[in-house]
Design a protein around this motif. Sequence first.
Motif, PDB file in Angstrom:
ATOM      1  N   THR A  68       0.812  -1.216   0.000  1.00  0.00           N
ATOM      2  CA  THR A  68       0.000   0.000   0.000  1.00  0.00           C
ATOM      3  C   THR A  68       0.846   1.267   0.000  1.00  0.00           C
ATOM      4  O   THR A  68       0.372   2.336   0.360  1.00  0.00           O
ATOM      5  N   ASN A  86      -0.037   5.031   4.466  1.00  0.00           N
ATOM      6  CA  ASN A  86      -0.119   4.125   3.321  1.00  0.00           C
ATOM      7  C   ASN A  86      -0.868   4.824   2.197  1.00  0.00           C
ATOM      8  O   ASN A  86      -2.084   4.994   2.254  1.00  0.00           O
ATOM      9  N   VAL A  91      -9.850   2.064   0.379  1.00  0.00           N
ATOM     10  CA  VAL A  91     -10.328   1.493   1.631  1.00  0.00           C
ATOM     11  C   VAL A  91     -11.781   1.895   1.848  1.00  0.00           C
ATOM     12  O   VAL A  91     -12.139   3.070   1.723  1.00  0.00           O
ATOM     13  N   GLU A  96     -10.482   6.248   0.736  1.00  0.00           N
ATOM     14  CA  GLU A  96      -9.636   6.582   1.880  1.00  0.00           C
ATOM     15  C   GLU A  96      -8.369   5.749   1.857  1.00  0.00           C
ATOM     16  O   GLU A  96      -8.323   4.652   1.280  1.00  0.00           O
ATOM     17  N   THR A  98      -4.953   4.451   4.514  1.00  0.00           N
ATOM     18  CA  THR A  98      -4.813   3.904   5.859  1.00  0.00           C
ATOM     19  C   THR A  98      -3.518   4.372   6.502  1.00  0.00           C
ATOM     20  O   THR A  98      -2.585   4.826   5.831  1.00  0.00           O
ATOM     21  N   SER A 100      -0.833   2.744   9.472  1.00  0.00           N
ATOM     22  CA  SER A 100      -0.510   1.544  10.252  1.00  0.00           C
ATOM     23  C   SER A 100       0.353   1.897  11.449  1.00  0.00           C
ATOM     24  O   SER A 100       1.174   2.818  11.396  1.00  0.00           O
ATOM     25  N   ALA A 116      -4.224  -1.064  11.842  1.00  0.00           N
ATOM     26  CA  ALA A 116      -4.299  -0.073  10.777  1.00  0.00           C
ATOM     27  C   ALA A 116      -5.684   0.550  10.813  1.00  0.00           C
ATOM     28  O   ALA A 116      -6.677  -0.142  11.040  1.00  0.00           O
ATOM     29  N   VAL A 117      -5.750   1.867  10.622  1.00  0.00           N
ATOM     30  CA  VAL A 117      -7.023   2.580  10.650  1.00  0.00           C
ATOM     31  C   VAL A 117      -7.122   3.473   9.420  1.00  0.00           C
ATOM     32  O   VAL A 117      -6.135   3.759   8.751  1.00  0.00           O
ATOM     33  N   ARG A 118      -8.331   3.920   9.145  1.00  0.00           N
ATOM     34  CA  ARG A 118      -8.542   4.822   8.020  1.00  0.00           C
ATOM     35  C   ARG A 118      -7.902   6.182   8.298  1.00  0.00           C
ATOM     36  O   ARG A 118      -7.894   6.653   9.431  1.00  0.00           O
ATOM     37  N   SER A 119      -7.392   6.786   7.226  1.00  0.00           N
ATOM     38  CA  SER A 119      -6.625   8.026   7.368  1.00  0.00           C
ATOM     39  C   SER A 119      -7.475   9.289   7.304  1.00  0.00           C
ATOM     40  O   SER A 119      -6.969  10.383   7.542  1.00  0.00           O
ATOM     41  N   ASN A 140      -3.751  14.128   4.015  1.00  0.00           N
ATOM     42  CA  ASN A 140      -4.191  13.296   2.897  1.00  0.00           C
ATOM     43  C   ASN A 140      -4.111  14.110   1.603  1.00  0.00           C
ATOM     44  O   ASN A 140      -4.945  14.983   1.350  1.00  0.00           O
TER      45      ASN A 140
END
Length: 400
Positions: A68, A86, A91, A96, A98, A100, A116-119, A140
């Motif tokens: 990613t 990433n 996503v 979206e 991510t 990590s 890992a979560v959404r950015s 972003n």
Amino acid sequence: MLPSLVEVQSAETKGPLMAYVGTFSSPLRDVLPTQVDLPPGNGRGIHLFQVNRITGVMTPSGVHELGTSPSCLALNAAGPRLYSANETDHVGDGTEGTVSAFAINRADGQLKLLNAVRSGGAGPTYLSVHPSGRFLLVANYFGGSVAVLPILADGALGAATDIRTDAGKPGPTKATNAPPGSFAISGHDRTHAHMIQADPSGRFVLHVDLGLDQIFVWKFDEQTGLLSPNDPPAVSLPPGDGPRHFHFHPNGRWFYSIQEEGSNIVLFDYDAPKGRLTARQTISTLPHGFAGSNFCSEILVSADGRFVYAGNRLHDSIGIFSVGKNGGLTFMGEEWTRGNYPRSFNFDPTGEFLYSCNQRGDNITVFRVDRKKGVLTFTGYYTPVGNPSIIVFLDLAKAG
């Protein structure tokens, strides 16, 4: 002075000096037609190295494979923990990326994924740890947004406490301060949040939007993780110049912004109590007489505050500037990076070496730093890494 052999041997017995290199590890999909930077994805994820403290040589120590494109990394020494942005946009139902979180083994520096979560937007391209160590700030690029992610007790990440989306009219495709003959057009098609970082106090958070030619300033609430507009909420740079990165001087009063398409540095005075920026000087990152296209990249102030270093892609150099008594910059010269398209560079923890991530050259080159004169001298050492984007260091002999 370099550390003595005894000091180096003592440090190595306590733990190695590690380098973590983020790469473009997969081709970027659904890229905007105006995007000029199209890495083929030659990296394999996060590449790990042990660094020789005397020579600066990097020895491979493994790869944490990610498809990613972990193009930006940030360390939180407490833990210690590593975070990666990433640079994807595939996503969930929306577009979206991510972020990590990794735990770092204190003995050998190896990584263990925590979560890992959404950015909070597409294509996260930059992240930084808030001075409190309790939040991760994310920019972003493709989404034109910034987000605040809480850092949990174990170093893992929680869902965003705040997401702010940039709004406004993009600047012109021709930079006000572009060199003669420049065709350097990259991000003035829409909003593009490119960097985010707190000021030294942590009371304010600043982020740049390349497409809008603005630097935003936010008040930050450490209890809730929420952003609120400062007064004024932003400062503007010359149309089309495209602010990319910035760096505070160690005294916290001077702020240097580098413009990707204008190929210049702007010095701002920073009013820390009010979080306000006032422009005072503009200087080219390129040698006198340069003509043609160039894209600026990284900017760093030396730890002692005496020098500023600026990255030039296509010219493939690092511009070197001395810092005057009032913060003003004087161009001293430049050093060829020995590699194509230096996306970023960084100092080792001692400041004795500088490492250039040459994205299109698929290598990292090592330079010795003359800390009295500021000049860089190529060591002759190359490290092969596919599409390197960023390098960060952790001295496990000193890790908390």
